[in-house]
Structure formats: C-alpha cells, structure tokens
Write a protein that holds these residues in place. Structure first.
Motif, mmCIF file in Angstrom:
data_model
loop_
_atom_site.group_PDB
_atom_site.id
_atom_site.type_symbol
_atom_site.label_atom_id
_atom_site.label_comp_id
_atom_site.label_asym_id
_atom_site.label_seq_id
_atom_site.Cartn_x
_atom_site.Cartn_y
_atom_site.Cartn_z
ATOM 1 N N GLN A 125 -23.778 -22.850 -22.990
ATOM 2 C CA GLN A 125 -24.228 -23.295 -24.320
ATOM 3 C C GLN A 125 -25.754 -23.283 -24.432
ATOM 4 N N PHE A 126 -26.363 -22.216 -23.940
ATOM 5 C CA PHE A 126 -27.813 -22.069 -24.067
ATOM 6 C C PHE A 126 -28.148 -21.352 -25.356
ATOM 7 N N PRO A 127 -29.370 -21.505 -25.833
ATOM 8 C CA PRO A 127 -29.756 -20.739 -27.018
ATOM 9 C C PRO A 127 -29.727 -19.244 -26.709
ATOM 10 N N GLU A 141 -28.383 -31.129 -9.847
ATOM 11 C CA GLU A 141 -29.060 -32.310 -9.341
ATOM 12 C C GLU A 141 -29.247 -33.363 -10.426
ATOM 13 N N GLU A 142 -29.525 -32.905 -11.640
ATOM 14 C CA GLU A 142 -29.742 -33.875 -12.708
ATOM 15 C C GLU A 142 -28.469 -34.623 -13.046
ATOM 16 N N THR A 143 -27.326 -33.924 -12.963
ATOM 17 C CA THR A 143 -26.091 -34.634 -13.297
ATOM 18 C C THR A 143 -25.868 -35.744 -12.284
ATOM 19 N N SER A 168 -25.508 -28.923 -23.185
ATOM 20 C CA SER A 168 -26.031 -28.054 -22.136
ATOM 21 C C SER A 168 -26.594 -28.954 -21.042
ATOM 22 N N ASP A 169 -26.003 -28.916 -19.863
ATOM 23 C CA ASP A 169 -26.447 -29.811 -18.800
ATOM 24 C C ASP A 169 -27.889 -29.553 -18.400
ATOM 25 N N SER A 170 -28.297 -28.285 -18.461
ATOM 26 C CA SER A 170 -29.677 -28.037 -18.041
ATOM 27 C C SER A 170 -30.646 -28.578 -19.081
ATOM 28 N N ARG A 171 -30.282 -28.482 -20.373
ATOM 29 C CA ARG A 171 -31.160 -29.055 -21.404
ATOM 30 C C ARG A 171 -31.226 -30.568 -21.228
ATOM 31 N N ASP A 217 -37.469 -34.863 -18.159
ATOM 32 C CA ASP A 217 -38.800 -34.594 -17.616
ATOM 33 C C ASP A 217 -39.865 -35.501 -18.229
ATOM 34 N N ALA A 218 -40.957 -35.637 -17.485
ATOM 35 C CA ALA A 218 -42.054 -36.498 -17.937
ATOM 36 C C ALA A 218 -42.560 -36.104 -19.320
#
Ligand code: HEM
Ligand code: HEM
Length: 444
Positions: free
Chosen positions: A115-117, A232-234, A336-339, A345-346
C-alpha cells in the motif's frame, strides 16, 4: 550489408523498442540498488517515485513491443550463426523478455501489497490488491532475485552481440542498430552497458554493506531498507505502550483488548455527584480517532488504535464539563507499516520524546446541531488552541446511558512541527490534516 539485407534487419519500430527499453532497464537497475541503499529522506522518496514511473513505462513498452513482435515477427537468424548460438540466443531472449515483464510486475505488486504510493509521472495509480504484508515481502524478494537473473541475461546477451561484432564480424549487432548511426551506436551501447553494470555492482555492494552495518548496530532509524523499518518498527510499537492515568484500553493485534483501570470509579462517581457533572467511560472498541491527508498527492487515511482519557460532560452543566483524551502516537495505522514507522521519526511525530498527543478542553458551548469544545491539542511538545465541533446523541436511561459524540477539525501539521525541514513541502504530505473523532462512552 547492402540494401538487400533489409529483410535481415530489425524494423525501425523494433529497434526503437529495443533501445528505449534497454536504456530504461540499464538505468533502473543501478537506480534500484542505489535508492535502496539510501537513508530515509525526501531525495530517497523522489528516487522511488522516478523508479516506479519509469518501471511502469517499461511495462507499457514491453506490452506494445510484444504485440508488435507478434504482428511483424523477427528477421530470420543469420547464416553466420551456429546452431548452438541460435539456441543460446533464443533462450537468452526468452529470459530477457521474462525479466522485462517480471521486474515491473513484481515491483508493481510489491508496491500494491505494501500500500505504498504509486504514481505514473504524477498520475496516481491506486493499489490493485488489498494490503498483504507477506506477499509484499515475497514480491520484494522476487523483484530483487529477478534483478540478478536479468543482469546475468543482459551480460550474456551483450557479450554475444559484441562477440559477433568484434570477433565474427557479422551484422548481428548492426542489424539492431539504426542504419545511419551504426558506428556511434556500437560505441554508445558498449559505453552505457559498462556504465550501468559498474554502477549496479557499486550500488549493490553499497546496499549490502549498509544492511550489514545496520544489523550489527541494531539501529532502526537509519535502516535503509524499507523492510527493515517495517519489521523493527512493528516490534517497538507494540512494546512501548505507556499506560496513562485513568482507564486505558490497549487493543492488541490479535484482537484482544486489555483494560487497565487506575482509578477507583466508585470514588470518582461520588466526586462527580458533588459537582453534578456526568462522567463517561470511553468504549474504545466503538470509538475511532482518525485522520486524512495526502502523501505524494495520494490521499490516505490513518487511525490511532490506542487512546483513552477522561470525560466529564454534562449538557446541563457545560461550565463544569471537562474532557481529556490521550492518544498513543505509536499506535498509528495508515495502511502501510513502513509509513507508520517513518511517522515515528524525530522529524515527524517524534514518538521517542513525545509518546502521546493530548486533547484537553474545558470550554463548551451549545451550537445549532451540537456543541463546540474549545481547548488545546498538544503534540510533539507544542500546545495550540483548537475548536472541536461535535454532535452528541445520548441514548438509554440512568446507568445504561450511552453517549455518542462525533466531529472533526483540521490542523496544520507544520504548526506542530510534524514533518519538519526537508519534509515541509505540500508534495511530501499535505499541510492540512483533517482529524475525525467518534467516541462512544458509557455513563459511570
Ligand atoms: C524493468 C523494470 C524494473 C527494474 C529493472 C527494477 C529494478 C530494481 C532493482 C535492481 C531494485 C533494487 C533491488 C531490490 O531491493 O529489490 C529495485 C527496487 C525496487 N523497485 Fe524496482 N525495478 C523495476 C520496476 C519497478 C516497478 C514498476 C516498481 C513499482 C511500481 C518498482 C518498485 C521498486 C521498489 C519499491 C523497490 C525498493 C524495494 C526496497 O525498498 O527494498 N520497480 N528495483
Ligand atoms: C548494450 C547492450 C545491448 C546490446 C548490444 C544489445 C544487442 C542486441 C542485438 C544485436 C539483438 C538482436 C539479436 C539477434 O538478431 O539475434 C538484440 C535483441 C534483443 N535484445 Fe538486446 N542488446 C542490449 C541490451 C539489451 C537489454 C538491456 C535488453 C533488455 C533487458 C535487451 C533485450 C533484447 C531482446 C528481448 C531482444 C530480442 C528481440 C526480439 O527478437 O524480439 N537488450 N539485442
């Protein structure tokens, strides 16, 4: 090589397809390795967008090229070719066509499952599949493996073409080149091929070295591969739940719900009676806090799955009413998990320093179709006044009373420093973010 050879040559349209496609592929290969080796930045996202645009263009070209080939055929193989050369050339051409189709198809499906752009030179292409994390990874792996197979086939293919030109001195290469530009064509083909393979090798090594480095360091912010950030973020998003004061509900991915009560409600109720303001417990399974925005001009919606708070609201006692809603920013889900990972992010929500966004209001007024809450929204350490108009429907009697409040308001993300610096452009993400809140709560 006289005019009589014309039936032995590729026709101009086939030549056009061949060289335009070859140029695009020889550009996309190094670009693919290069962009994946970069740290997350707007530059990286721009390169991804270009990669997808040219990759999609290639798919269209290949479809037209195959149609053209089916209609017009190919020139017969040359007498100077031995049987095994003809066989080998056939096999390699089939491999090249498989690569020409396989690369854009796996790339497109990877983008769609994740589900990326995906835009074709600015024209938005919506996902063609539902979100599926496993298939996203599978397509990513196939895309990468296919790129190695394609490089292998191109090396064999070009080696064959140059062998015929330089050693056998036949017209194999020339019959694929425009008549007038043959000399310069040979030179350009060799030059572009060498350049592309050198850059591919360099960028590939760079991306492999980077991955190893990050694996050792265990760092997530600087991970270059989208996959790394996703996995890793999940992990961290489920691990870092902070339980705020008051009733707090945590939705797990497996659907289970854990309610943490820190307040003695009977005591609360007594207190509330004193000031005669009704208290409400948020039913998070029936409530949503969502937002809509655009990223790279493609609209997307998001939700925060973990929130809680305290609601003391009484239509009869607006001046005594008070609402505080706390949202765990790590619980964001945008499809989107990566989004979702990048949002932590900071430069975006800065989840490490500001794990919660808080809406607090104690000014309420009646409007034509509901109420207006005036309060502050605190996000990323910035507190700004916001007005939240909402409708309210209360059903049931006494202790069974259920209230449904719904409304929306919009904020400018830059006011809160969300997506600072390089990310500030409207192109990266719309400045205006529409926040929609729907809360169901039961009387306590
Ligand atoms: C002939 C066409 C294409 C070629 C030669 C090509 C080549 C490559 C290469 C060599 C890589 C780096 C290796 C990897 O990590 O997978 C890559 C990555 C990528 N490609 Fe393609 N590609 C093509 C078409 C497409 C298309 C049409 C899309 C999407 C619409 C796409 C999306 C991607 C994405 C998202 C990545 C990054 C994957 C990651 O972050 O790990 N590609 N491509
Ligand atoms: C600079 C490098 C390249 C050179 C010198 C080159 C040269 C040639 C030549 C001479 C032919 C005709 C072969 C014959 O008559 O039997 C040919 C055909 C072909 N080339 Fe290339 N090529 C190059 C790069 C590529 C690339 C990068 C691709 C795609 C990934 C590609 C795909 C094809 C295909 C599919 C055919 C078969 C055309 C057909 O008969 O339908 N070539 N190439």
């Amino acid at each position: 090589m006289s005019a009589d050879d014309s039936q032995n040559r590729y026709n101009p349209v086939s030549k056009g397809f061949h060289w335009v496609s070859a140029l695009i592929v020889l550009g996309l290969l190094p670009l693919g390795y290069f962009m994946t080796s970069l740290e997350f930045s707007t530059f990286k996202l721009d390169l991804y967008a270009w990669h997808k645009s040219f990759g999609t263009l290639l798919l269209i070209l290949v479809a037209l090229r195959i149609l053209w080939r089916l209609r017009k055929g190919t020139p017969p193989h040359l007498d100077t070719h031995t049987r095994w050369e003809v066989m080998l050339a056939k096999i390699v051409h089939i491999l090249l066509y498989l690569g020409l189709i396989g690369m854009p198809v796996t790339g497109w499906l990877m983008t769609s499952f994740g589900q990326f752009p995906h835009a074709f030179f600015g024209l938005n292409i919506p996902p063609i599949t539902p979100k599926n994390e496993d298939l996203y990874h599978l397509m990513g792996d196939l895309h990468e493996m296919c790129s190695y197979a394609l490089i292998g086939a191109i090396v064999l293919h070009a080696a064959g073409a140059f062998k015929h030109h330089l050693i056998d001195k036949d017209i194999t290469l020339l019959r694929m080149l425009p008549l007038k530009a043959q000399k310069i064509g040979v030179f350009l083909a060799a030059f572009i091929l060498t350049l592309s393979l050198t850059f591919s090798a360099g960028f590939y090594l760079q991306s492999v070295l980077k991955q190893d480095k990050y694996k050792e360091a265990g760092s997530i912010e600087v991970a270059s591969q989208v996959e790394d950030v996703v996995s890793e973020e999940t992990d961290t998003s489920t691990a870092t739940l902070e339980v705020p004061e008051g009733a707090y509900v945590h939705h797990h991915e497996d659907g289970s719900v854990h309610v943490h009560h820190h307040h003695d409600h009977s005591h609360d109720a007594e207190e509330d009676k004193d000031v005669s303001v009704q208290s409400w417990a948020i039913d998070t399974s029936q409530s949503t806090i969502g937002f809509s925005a655009t990223a790279q001009k493609a609209a997307f919606d998001g939700n925060f799955n973990e929130f809680g708070g305290e609601i003391a609201f009484d239509p009869e006692n607006l001046s005594g009413s008070h609402v505080r809603i706390e949202v765990n920013v790590a619980s964001v889900s945008t499809g989107s998990d990566s989004r979702d990972g990048y949002l932590m992010d900071a430069a975006w929500l800065n989840e490490k320093e500001y794990s919660q966004a808080v809406f607090e209001a104690d000014q309420f007024s009646k409007t034509d179709n509901g109420y207006l809450a005036e309060g502050t929204l605190t996000m990323r350490g910035v507190s700004l006044p916001v007005s939240f108009p909402f409708t309210l429907a209360i059903s049931g009697e006494g202790a069974d009373r259920v209230a449904k409040a719904a409304g929306s308001f919009s904020i400018n993300r830059l006011d809160y420093g969300v997506g600072e610096g390089d990310w500030a452009s409207e192109k990266t993400a719309s400045h205006q973010i529409e926040i929609a809140v729907s809360i169901t709560a039961t009387a306590i």
